[in-house]
Design a protein around this motif. Structure first.
Motif, PDB file in Angstrom:
ATOM      1  N   ASN A  15     -11.940   2.151 -36.050  1.00  0.00           N
ATOM      2  CA  ASN A  15     -10.766   2.975 -35.742  1.00  0.00           C
ATOM      3  C   ASN A  15      -9.541   2.384 -36.437  1.00  0.00           C
ATOM      4  OD1 ASN A  15      -8.213   3.193 -33.918  1.00  0.00           O
ATOM      5  ND2 ASN A  15      -9.473   4.993 -33.439  1.00  0.00           N
ATOM      6  N   VAL A  16      -8.762   3.221 -37.090  1.00  0.00           N
ATOM      7  CA  VAL A  16      -7.622   2.756 -37.883  1.00  0.00           C
ATOM      8  C   VAL A  16      -6.614   1.958 -37.046  1.00  0.00           C
ATOM      9  CG1 VAL A  16      -6.275   4.901 -37.644  1.00  0.00           C
ATOM     10  CG2 VAL A  16      -5.957   3.436 -39.654  1.00  0.00           C
ATOM     11  N   PRO A  90      -2.657   0.894 -42.424  1.00  0.00           N
ATOM     12  CA  PRO A  90      -3.646   1.642 -43.204  1.00  0.00           C
ATOM     13  C   PRO A  90      -3.484   3.137 -42.943  1.00  0.00           C
ATOM     14  CG  PRO A  90      -4.687   0.555 -41.348  1.00  0.00           C
ATOM     15  CD  PRO A  90      -3.254   0.120 -41.349  1.00  0.00           C
ATOM     16  N   LYS A  91      -3.873   3.935 -43.912  1.00  0.00           N
ATOM     17  CA  LYS A  91      -3.708   5.386 -43.789  1.00  0.00           C
ATOM     18  C   LYS A  91      -4.951   6.081 -43.258  1.00  0.00           C
ATOM     19  CE  LYS A  91      -0.187   5.521 -47.236  1.00  0.00           C
ATOM     20  NZ  LYS A  91       0.119   5.396 -48.609  1.00  0.00           N
ATOM     21  N   GLN A  92      -6.071   5.369 -43.258  1.00  0.00           N
ATOM     22  CA  GLN A  92      -7.313   5.976 -42.791  1.00  0.00           C
ATOM     23  C   GLN A  92      -8.190   4.931 -42.126  1.00  0.00           C
ATOM     24  OE1 GLN A  92      -8.643   7.453 -46.563  1.00  0.00           O
ATOM     25  NE2 GLN A  92      -9.855   5.632 -47.005  1.00  0.00           N
ATOM     26  N   ASN A  93      -9.213   5.415 -41.449  1.00  0.00           N
ATOM     27  CA  ASN A  93     -10.166   4.509 -40.819  1.00  0.00           C
ATOM     28  C   ASN A  93     -10.860   3.665 -41.886  1.00  0.00           C
ATOM     29  OD1 ASN A  93      -9.707   5.434 -38.211  1.00  0.00           O
ATOM     30  ND2 ASN A  93     -11.316   6.968 -38.337  1.00  0.00           N
ATOM     31  N   GLN A  95     -13.858   1.896 -43.956  1.00  0.00           N
ATOM     32  CA  GLN A  95     -15.192   2.367 -44.320  1.00  0.00           C
ATOM     33  C   GLN A  95     -16.245   1.622 -43.512  1.00  0.00           C
ATOM     34  OE1 GLN A  95     -15.472   1.801 -48.538  1.00  0.00           O
ATOM     35  NE2 GLN A  95     -13.873   3.296 -48.988  1.00  0.00           N
TER      36      GLN A  95
END
Length: 122
Positions: A15-16, A90-93, A95
C-alpha cells in the motif's frame, strides 16, 4: 515463553501509504544504506521467538533470503531510493516484486523498534 510475531500481509506492505510510512521509519534509523541489510540480518537472526505469516504458517528465513530479496545487489542502491520516499511521497503503490524487501524491512522494524512499528498502519 517464546515470543510470537507476525509479518504484515502483502496488501498492507504494498500500500502506497504504508510504503511511505515505512520509508520514513527506516530513514529515521539514520543508518547508511549498506548498514541497513546488516541491521536486518542482526535483528531477525537474533530474534528469540517465532515469526509467522498472518494466517499462522511459520515464516522461515534462510541464509540467502536477504541477498535474494535485494537481487544480490551488494551496493543496496535501492535502499537509497526507498529512503527518498520519506521526503518525496510515492505516486503509486510499490510493485509486487518489492514485497520481500518490504517484508524484511518491516519485520526488522517490528522486532527492533516495536513502538515505532505499531504506529505505521494507522
Amino acid at each position: 515463553m517464546t515470543k510470537k510475531i507476525y509479518v504484515r500481509n502483502s496488501e498492507t506492505l504494498l500500500n502506497v501509504h504504508y510504503f511511505r510510512r515505512l520509508a520514513i521509519a527506516i530513514a529515521n534509523l539514520d543508518l547508511p544504506r549498506r548498514e541497513i541489510p546488516n541491521w536486518i540480518v542482526d535483528t531477525i537472526y537474533n530474534f528469540e521467538g517465532t515469526i509467522h505469516y498472518p494466517e499462522g504458517r511459520l515464516f522461515i528465513i534462510s541464509d540467502t533470503d536477504i541477498d535474494d530479496a535485494f537481487n544480490g545487489d551488494g551496493s543496496f542502491r535501492w535502499l537509497s531510493d526507498f529512503i527518498k520516499f520519506a521526503t518525496i511521497p510515492p505516486k503509486q503503490n510499490p510493485q509486487s516484486r518489492l514485497l520481500e524487501r518490504l517484508r524484511l524491512l518491516d519485520l526488522a522494524l517490528q522486532i527492533d523498534k516495536p513502538n515505532i512499528w505499531k504506529h505505521l498502519s494507522r
